[in-house]
Design a protein around this motif. Structure first.
Motif, PDB file in Angstrom:
ATOM      1  N   CYS A  32     -37.764  66.780  22.276  1.00  0.00           N
ATOM      2  CA  CYS A  32     -38.412  66.182  21.111  1.00  0.00           C
ATOM      3  C   CYS A  32     -39.436  67.164  20.543  1.00  0.00           C
ATOM      4  O   CYS A  32     -40.025  67.969  21.272  1.00  0.00           O
ATOM      5  N   GLY A  33     -39.650  67.085  19.249  1.00  0.00           N
ATOM      6  CA  GLY A  33     -40.690  67.890  18.626  1.00  0.00           C
ATOM      7  C   GLY A  33     -40.321  69.330  18.407  1.00  0.00           C
ATOM      8  O   GLY A  33     -41.195  70.168  18.196  1.00  0.00           O
ATOM      9  N   THR A  34     -39.030  69.657  18.437  1.00  0.00           N
ATOM     10  CA  THR A  34     -38.609  71.039  18.212  1.00  0.00           C
ATOM     11  C   THR A  34     -38.794  71.419  16.749  1.00  0.00           C
ATOM     12  O   THR A  34     -38.413  70.672  15.850  1.00  0.00           O
ATOM     13  N   VAL A  35     -39.357  72.587  16.502  1.00  0.00           N
ATOM     14  CA  VAL A  35     -39.476  73.132  15.154  1.00  0.00           C
ATOM     15  C   VAL A  35     -38.524  74.322  15.035  1.00  0.00           C
ATOM     16  O   VAL A  35     -38.588  75.244  15.841  1.00  0.00           O
ATOM     17  N   ILE A  36     -37.675  74.309  14.060  1.00  0.00           N
ATOM     18  CA  ILE A  36     -36.756  75.422  13.806  1.00  0.00           C
ATOM     19  C   ILE A  36     -37.369  76.293  12.721  1.00  0.00           C
ATOM     20  O   ILE A  36     -37.525  75.859  11.574  1.00  0.00           O
ATOM     21  N   THR A  37     -37.702  77.523  13.093  1.00  0.00           N
ATOM     22  CA  THR A  37     -38.413  78.425  12.192  1.00  0.00           C
ATOM     23  C   THR A  37     -37.580  79.626  11.763  1.00  0.00           C
ATOM     24  O   THR A  37     -38.064  80.457  10.997  1.00  0.00           O
ATOM     25  N   GLU A  38     -36.348  79.739  12.257  1.00  0.00           N
ATOM     26  CA  GLU A  38     -35.491  80.867  11.928  1.00  0.00           C
ATOM     27  C   GLU A  38     -34.108  80.364  11.529  1.00  0.00           C
ATOM     28  O   GLU A  38     -33.642  79.343  12.038  1.00  0.00           O
ATOM     29  N   PRO A  39     -33.416  81.057  10.625  1.00  0.00           N
ATOM     30  CA  PRO A  39     -32.060  80.653  10.269  1.00  0.00           C
ATOM     31  C   PRO A  39     -31.109  80.760  11.456  1.00  0.00           C
ATOM     32  O   PRO A  39     -31.363  81.508  12.405  1.00  0.00           O
ATOM     33  N   GLY A  40     -30.013  80.004  11.399  1.00  0.00           N
ATOM     34  CA  GLY A  40     -29.019  80.082  12.466  1.00  0.00           C
ATOM     35  C   GLY A  40     -28.371  78.742  12.721  1.00  0.00           C
ATOM     36  O   GLY A  40     -28.596  77.761  12.015  1.00  0.00           O
ATOM     37  N   ASN A  41     -27.525  78.709  13.769  1.00  0.00           N
ATOM     38  CA  ASN A  41     -26.806  77.510  14.172  1.00  0.00           C
ATOM     39  C   ASN A  41     -27.495  76.885  15.380  1.00  0.00           C
ATOM     40  O   ASN A  41     -27.787  77.576  16.367  1.00  0.00           O
ATOM     41  N   TYR A  42     -27.711  75.568  15.312  1.00  0.00           N
ATOM     42  CA  TYR A  42     -28.416  74.847  16.364  1.00  0.00           C
ATOM     43  C   TYR A  42     -27.627  73.597  16.714  1.00  0.00           C
ATOM     44  O   TYR A  42     -26.996  72.982  15.851  1.00  0.00           O
ATOM     45  N   LYS A  43     -27.677  73.210  17.988  1.00  0.00           N
ATOM     46  CA  LYS A  43     -26.928  72.046  18.447  1.00  0.00           C
ATOM     47  C   LYS A  43     -27.777  71.245  19.425  1.00  0.00           C
ATOM     48  O   LYS A  43     -28.380  71.786  20.347  1.00  0.00           O
ATOM     49  N   LEU A  44     -27.770  69.921  19.207  1.00  0.00           N
ATOM     50  CA  LEU A  44     -28.421  69.020  20.150  1.00  0.00           C
ATOM     51  C   LEU A  44     -27.515  68.867  21.374  1.00  0.00           C
ATOM     52  O   LEU A  44     -26.313  68.620  21.226  1.00  0.00           O
ATOM     53  N   ILE A  45     -28.068  69.025  22.569  1.00  0.00           N
ATOM     54  CA  ILE A  45     -27.225  68.963  23.764  1.00  0.00           C
ATOM     55  C   ILE A  45     -27.424  67.677  24.557  1.00  0.00           C
ATOM     56  O   ILE A  45     -26.744  67.467  25.564  1.00  0.00           O
ATOM     57  N   ALA A  46     -28.329  66.812  24.101  1.00  0.00           N
ATOM     58  CA  ALA A  46     -28.550  65.510  24.740  1.00  0.00           C
ATOM     59  C   ALA A  46     -29.294  64.616  23.760  1.00  0.00           C
ATOM     60  O   ALA A  46     -29.851  65.092  22.761  1.00  0.00           O
ATOM     61  N   ASP A  47     -29.279  63.315  24.022  1.00  0.00           N
ATOM     62  CA  ASP A  47     -30.088  62.408  23.212  1.00  0.00           C
ATOM     63  C   ASP A  47     -31.568  62.768  23.343  1.00  0.00           C
ATOM     64  O   ASP A  47     -32.027  63.170  24.416  1.00  0.00           O
ATOM     65  N   LEU A  48     -32.303  62.617  22.238  1.00  0.00           N
ATOM     66  CA  LEU A  48     -33.756  62.742  22.267  1.00  0.00           C
ATOM     67  C   LEU A  48     -34.310  61.330  22.130  1.00  0.00           C
ATOM     68  O   LEU A  48     -34.182  60.706  21.077  1.00  0.00           O
ATOM     69  N   VAL A  49     -34.935  60.831  23.194  1.00  0.00           N
ATOM     70  CA  VAL A  49     -35.278  59.407  23.285  1.00  0.00           C
ATOM     71  C   VAL A  49     -36.800  59.225  23.259  1.00  0.00           C
ATOM     72  O   VAL A  49     -37.537  59.939  23.936  1.00  0.00           O
ATOM     73  N   ASP A  50     -37.247  58.243  22.442  1.00  0.00           N
ATOM     74  CA  ASP A  50     -38.671  57.879  22.364  1.00  0.00           C
ATOM     75  C   ASP A  50     -39.552  59.086  22.076  1.00  0.00           C
ATOM     76  O   ASP A  50     -40.587  59.305  22.731  1.00  0.00           O
ATOM     77  N   CYS A  51     -39.171  59.845  21.081  1.00  0.00           N
ATOM     78  CA  CYS A  51     -39.937  61.048  20.722  1.00  0.00           C
ATOM     79  C   CYS A  51     -41.302  60.646  20.154  1.00  0.00           C
ATOM     80  O   CYS A  51     -41.365  59.951  19.130  1.00  0.00           O
ATOM     81  N   PRO A  52     -42.399  61.079  20.748  1.00  0.00           N
ATOM     82  CA  PRO A  52     -43.718  60.642  20.282  1.00  0.00           C
ATOM     83  C   PRO A  52     -44.157  61.320  18.994  1.00  0.00           C
ATOM     84  O   PRO A  52     -44.988  60.773  18.266  1.00  0.00           O
ATOM     85  N   ASP A  53     -43.631  62.522  18.710  1.00  0.00           N
ATOM     86  CA  ASP A  53     -44.041  63.281  17.525  1.00  0.00           C
ATOM     87  C   ASP A  53     -42.856  63.663  16.653  1.00  0.00           C
ATOM     88  O   ASP A  53     -42.884  64.673  15.958  1.00  0.00           O
TER      89      ASP A  53
END
Length: 323
Positions: A32-53
């Motif tokens: 949770c709370g990941t910031v992507i600051t560079e171009p490219g390909n990104y993939k979620l590898i699991a559910d992100l549950v109850d992210c506080p931010d």
């Protein structure tokens, strides 16, 4: 009143996120709370549950985010956060971003495009995004953004709207399904200009597809609206008989199918926020073009919402979807 929504001003600040990732090949996202600051390909590898931010914040151009069938949910707290937020209210325009293939729930807004161009949201299920204080939950938010495509998404059961747009232009909203928004609209647009709203299916909303004040030059074509309170609408606003915000103008409603809506299938009126009355244009003048629509009931100036036509299969919302 939706256009006074202050939620747009504080959806996410960059400082609320704790992690950033750089681009090199396909980058996994697992926090949770990941910031992507560079171009490219990104993939979620699991559910992100109850992210506080919040879930993921994209502040770089040239990003492709694949949720890979996973779900992002937000923690119930007092923060104004979103599931996937692209761009920021202030700062440079974010361009050429794709968000696809997953679900977002229990956030303030599921997917938010803020100051974004030439980007795409597709194959997203955005549901159960909730009302926290003065913040109104919608499935997909598009604000101050242009030349984007929002297509093949399913929004349902959000606190207010399925898709809400604000001061945006030249976008395409196509083949979305939006249901169960009794406090709002399947698709609700304020200050949207020169965009295409095509082949969407809406039911069990307050309004199926609604254009609000300052929306002009849009094409609303081939949509299906059934079982809402109002089907397809062009709304201005009044307050206790005073005409406050004008009915949207110079939009074209073409070859839509609206039937079985509880109040009216087609509507061009002022909605009085104080009395909940429907008021016609004071000069009894039509502000938009309504052509070749299939409908049962209508409310607007005399001669405005021309006669109903049988469209048979010529409603793209009811056809097999295209990519």
């Amino acid at each position: 009143m939706k256009i006074l929504i202050t939620r747009l001003l504080a959806i996410l600040l960059l400082g609320t996120f704790s992690v950033s990732v750089a681009s090199a090949g396909v980058q996994p996202i697992y926090e949770c709370g990941t910031v992507i600051t560079e171009p490219g390909n990104y993939k979620l590898i699991a559910d992100l549950v109850d992210c506080p931010d919040g879930g993921v914040h994209i502040v770089a151009s040239g990003v492709r985010l694949d949720l890979d069938g996973h779900t992002i949910t937000c923690a119930t707290n007092d923060k104004l956060i979103g599931g996937v937020v692209v761009g920021m209210e202030e700062g440079p325009v974010t361009k050429k971003v794709t968000v696809r293939n997953g679900s977002v729930s229990n956030c303030k807004d599921g997917i938010a495009l803020l100051n974004v161009e030439d980007s795409k949201v597709t194959r997203i299920a955005a549901y159960g995004n909730i009302l926290w204080g003065d913040a109104e939950g919608v499935g997909i938010l598009v604000a101050w953004s242009s030349n984007n495509t929002v297509m093949h998404n399913h929004t349902y059961g959000n606190a207010v709207d399925g898709i809400f747009t604000f001061e945006s232009s030249n976008n395409v909203y196509k083949h979305n399904l939006s249901t169960d928004h009794w406090a709002g609209s399947g698709i609700w647009m304020v200050g949207e200009t020169d965009s295409k709203v095509m082949c969407n299916e809406t039911y069990r909303n307050y309004t199926g597809v609604a254009l609000g004040p300052d929306s002009t030059g849009n094409l609303v074509r081939g949509n299906a609206a059934t079982g809402n309170y109002d089907g397809l609408a062009a709304y201005g606003y009044a307050w206790d008989g005073f005409f406050w915000q004008d009915i949207p103008f110079d939009n074209v409603f073409l070859k839509n199918a609206a039937s079985g809506n509880y109040f009216f299938d087609l509507v061009e009126i002022y909605f009085d926020l104080a009395t909940w009355d429907y008021l016609l244009h004071p000069a009894n003048e039509c502000q938009n073009t309504w052509m070749k629509n299939d409908f049962g009931t209508a409310l607007g100036p005399v001669g405005c919402l021309d006669y109903s036509v049988g469209l048979d299969d010529d409603v793209c919302a009811l056809e097999e979807e295209d990519d």
